[in-house]
Write an enzyme that holds these catalytic residues in place. Structure first.
Site, mmCIF file in Angstrom:
data_model
loop_
_atom_site.group_PDB
_atom_site.id
_atom_site.type_symbol
_atom_site.label_atom_id
_atom_site.label_comp_id
_atom_site.label_asym_id
_atom_site.label_seq_id
_atom_site.Cartn_x
_atom_site.Cartn_y
_atom_site.Cartn_z
ATOM 1 N N ASP A 176 0.851 -1.199 0.000
ATOM 2 C CA ASP A 176 0.000 0.000 0.000
ATOM 3 C C ASP A 176 0.883 1.244 0.000
ATOM 4 O O ASP A 176 1.702 1.434 0.897
ATOM 5 C CB ASP A 176 -0.891 -0.014 1.240
ATOM 6 N N LYS A 197 -1.609 -8.558 -14.581
ATOM 7 C CA LYS A 197 -2.516 -7.885 -15.512
ATOM 8 C C LYS A 197 -2.608 -6.394 -15.183
ATOM 9 O O LYS A 197 -2.606 -5.549 -16.074
ATOM 10 C CB LYS A 197 -3.901 -8.535 -15.446
ATOM 11 N N PHE A 198 -2.681 -6.086 -13.905
ATOM 12 C CA PHE A 198 -2.750 -4.689 -13.469
ATOM 13 C C PHE A 198 -1.493 -3.937 -13.888
ATOM 14 O O PHE A 198 -1.550 -2.814 -14.383
ATOM 15 C CB PHE A 198 -2.918 -4.642 -11.949
ATOM 16 N N GLU A 199 -0.354 -4.575 -13.683
ATOM 17 C CA GLU A 199 0.918 -3.951 -14.043
ATOM 18 C C GLU A 199 1.032 -3.750 -15.546
ATOM 19 O O GLU A 199 1.477 -2.697 -16.014
ATOM 20 C CB GLU A 199 2.066 -4.821 -13.545
#
Length: 238
Positions: free
Chosen positions: A144, A216-218
């Site tokens: 985070d 996938k996010f990266e």
């Protein structure tokens, strides 16, 4: 599962009564499949938090290098790395039910034998359950970032935590962090560089190693021009 434990030694370094936690309580959605995995699979693959040192050989049923992953999220990266590295044991620490349920299901779906999970605060797990000089590697991927300045004090990568973490690593063991927040990446670099037990393996940031799969996010972020920063340090041999 029969878990053998030994009491922590008297010289175990500790962070004071209050410490930066590896998580913040948030409401999160959990699917029926994840909930079922928690109920049915946790007894097989999860370990309870106890203020006593783990015996990795007993927990995993073999002697092998132990890699600690802090905050594995939904488990996508952890499962892929564990599948590609069957010779290593992976101890994942995560607190959120949805992520733990997802990871448990991935363990089952992929027939993984080399992952165990502790659902608890990572600082307390390190302090109370991991023996000094025992870890072969540590992964901390996309913690985070707490982007607001007033919240920077909540970031996990801070000097007391890194000193504790380094003390649990074997000489020569590696610490691999990654973030997609540039400001946090520079704070990470500063904190890791200042820790006398650690040495940078690169001049500054490191290229993404082949063993860390691109999520996938990266991938979507990189396509949009967002950066990702990797740092790979090693515990000094001295």
């Amino acid at each position: 599962m029969n878990i053998q434990v030994t009491p922590p030694s008297s010289d175990t370094p500790a962070i004071g009564g209050t410490h930066i936690r590896s998580f913040v309580h948030r409401r999160s959605h959990i699917t029926l499949r994840q909930q079922q995995a928690l109920e049915q699979l946790a007894p097989r693959w999860s370990l309870p938090y106890k203020p006593a040192l783990l015996n990795p050989e007993a927990v995993f049923g073999r002697a092998a290098p132990t890699i600690l992953e802090i905050g594995f999220g939904m488990g996508e990266t952890t499962a892929k790395i564990a599948l590609a590295r069957p010779e290593d044991n992976f101890l994942g620490v995560e607190v959120f039910n949805a992520g733990v349920g997802s990871m448990l299901q991935k363990i089952e779906d992929n027939g993984l034998q080399n992952i165990r999970i502790i659902q608890h605060d990572a600082v307390e797990v390190l302090r109370d359950m991991i023996a000094p000089d025992s870890l072969a590697g540590v992964h901390i991927y996309f913690p985070d970032p707490w982007p607001k300045k007033r919240h920077h004090k909540r970031r996990l990568i801070q000097a007391p935590f890194i000193a504790l973490l380094a003390s649990r690593m074997k000489p020569g063991a590696y610490l691999h962090c990654a973030t997609d927040w540039e400001h946090y990446s520079h704070q990470m670099l500063e904190v890791l560089t200042a820790e006398p037990q650690l040495e940078n393996t690169c001049e500054g940031f490191a290229p993404r190693p082949d063993y860390r799969p691109q999520t996938k996010f990266e991938t979507r972020g990189l396509r949009l021009g967002h950066g990702v920063w990797d740092l790979i340090f090693r515990r000094s041999q001295a």
